[in-house]
Design an enzyme around this catalytic site. Structure first.
Site, mmCIF file in Angstrom:
data_model
loop_
_atom_site.group_PDB
_atom_site.id
_atom_site.type_symbol
_atom_site.label_atom_id
_atom_site.label_comp_id
_atom_site.label_asym_id
_atom_site.label_seq_id
_atom_site.Cartn_x
_atom_site.Cartn_y
_atom_site.Cartn_z
ATOM 1 C CB THR A 27 21.214 42.312 -35.822
ATOM 2 O OG1 THR A 27 22.620 43.086 -36.073
ATOM 3 C CG2 THR A 27 20.894 42.042 -37.722
ATOM 4 C CE LYS A 28 22.405 41.630 -27.788
ATOM 5 N NZ LYS A 28 21.920 42.243 -26.893
ATOM 6 C CB ALA A 29 25.890 42.712 -36.394
#
Length: 323
Positions: free
Chosen positions: A184-186
């Site tokens: 993810t692009k957390a």
């Protein structure tokens, strides 16, 4: 209170006047909280300076946010569906549901670009947990969605992209996917990226290269990496890093050129075997690397051809570089 605001304002001015690498990093411009324009915020366009969150927003304290980085070329957002689906999936992995469908988010991105007259620019959707609960658990917090967009020609200057940027090895490593949501692009995943890039810039480099938790080559602070070795493209297996949308696009373009792509675990000593190195990402696009610490590389034919293919695909006009 007014005294502190004045000191903070003075410090902000000093930061932008004294920042040493502005020429090489086009992301550094006017303060991002003090601009004209509109931001899409929970379903409506609001004045740029009014797009604010509360001090006790859960995402600010616990990094409970996911975002995307997208580019608009000629009025069209490249790979918008792939970016939006990844945003929604990332939120699910983070344990919350964005209260808008993929189609609604796509339309909001387009609407925000149109409202700000963005033809060539950057799009930043972000979803986050709000401020109803403050603590590690925040299952009743409202989920918000915001979208900002701005003109942005390049992450690195055209001159720097042509001669190749300089990287140094970071002391920080990409952790195991058993400890973080690596796909993810957390927001929290970028903490070590900021630490790495700051340290690199303070040493006179443009960016940093990180290894993973096993000691293999992973990625730069916001980009995937490719090595040219014996005419093949070698790139890390994306098992502890983000499988970037630009990365996937470059692999497809290389295949069309008949260039073999080898996805493998790359030990750092293999960096010396490469003749060319380049980075890929929505922001960086295809950026040549001229140096990693003491190892020098040429901006060769494969890097140039892949970059040209990518720019042709997205509809980007060639950039003239002064002699």
């Amino acid at each position: 209170m007014l005294t502190y605001i004045a000191k903070n304002a003075t410090r902000r001015n000093n930061v932008f006047n004294d920042w040493p690498v502005t020429k090489d990093n086009s992301m550094t411009t006017a303060p991002f909280d003090d601009r004209d324009g509109l931001i899409w915020y929970d379903g409506e366009l609001v004045p740029w300076r009014d797009a604010k969150v509360h001090l006790l927003t859960h995402a600010l304290h616990y990094a409970s946010a996911v975002f995307e980085g997208e580019r608009c070329y000629g009025g069209t957002i490249f790979k918008l569906r792939e970016h939006t689906e990844r945003l929604v999936k990332g939120a699910e992995i983070m344990g919350f549901e964005i209260p808008y469908s993929v189609a609604e988010i796509e339309e909001a991105c387009k609407e925000t670009c149109k409202a700000n007259d963005i033809v060539e620019g950057y799009v930043r959707p972000i979803a986050w947990r709000g401020s109803e609960m403050m603590g590690v658990s925040a299952q009743k917090n409202t989920i918000h969605l915001g979208i900002a967009t701005w003109s942005w020609p390049s992450y690195f200057s055209a001159e720097l992209r042509e001669k190749g940027i300089k990287l140094t090895m970071s002391k920080w490593k990409r952790p195991s996917p058993e400890t973080i949501p690596a796909c993810t692009k957390a927001a929290g995943l970028y903490m070590i990226c900021t630490l790495s890039k700051h340290a690199a810039e303070q040493q006179g480099f443009n960016d940093a290269l990180m290894l993973d938790y096993r000691g293999y080559v992973a990625e730069a602070t916001g980009e995937n990496i490719f090595l040219v070795i014996d005419g093949q493209l070698h790139t890390p297996i994306p098992d502890a890093i983000l499988n970037g949308i630009t990365r996937q696009t470059i692999i497809e373009l290389a295949g069309k050129r008949g260039i073999e792509v080898v996805e493998r675990r790359i030990p750092p000593e293999d960096l010396a075997k490469a003749t060319e190195v380049f980075l890929t990402g929505t922001a960086a696009e295809v950026t040549a690397v001229g140096q990693i610490d003491d190892q020098a590389y040429t901006v060769g034919d494969i890097t140039r051809s892949i970059r040209e293919d990518y720019e042709r695909l997205v509809g980007k006009a060639p950039v003239e570089v002064a002699a």
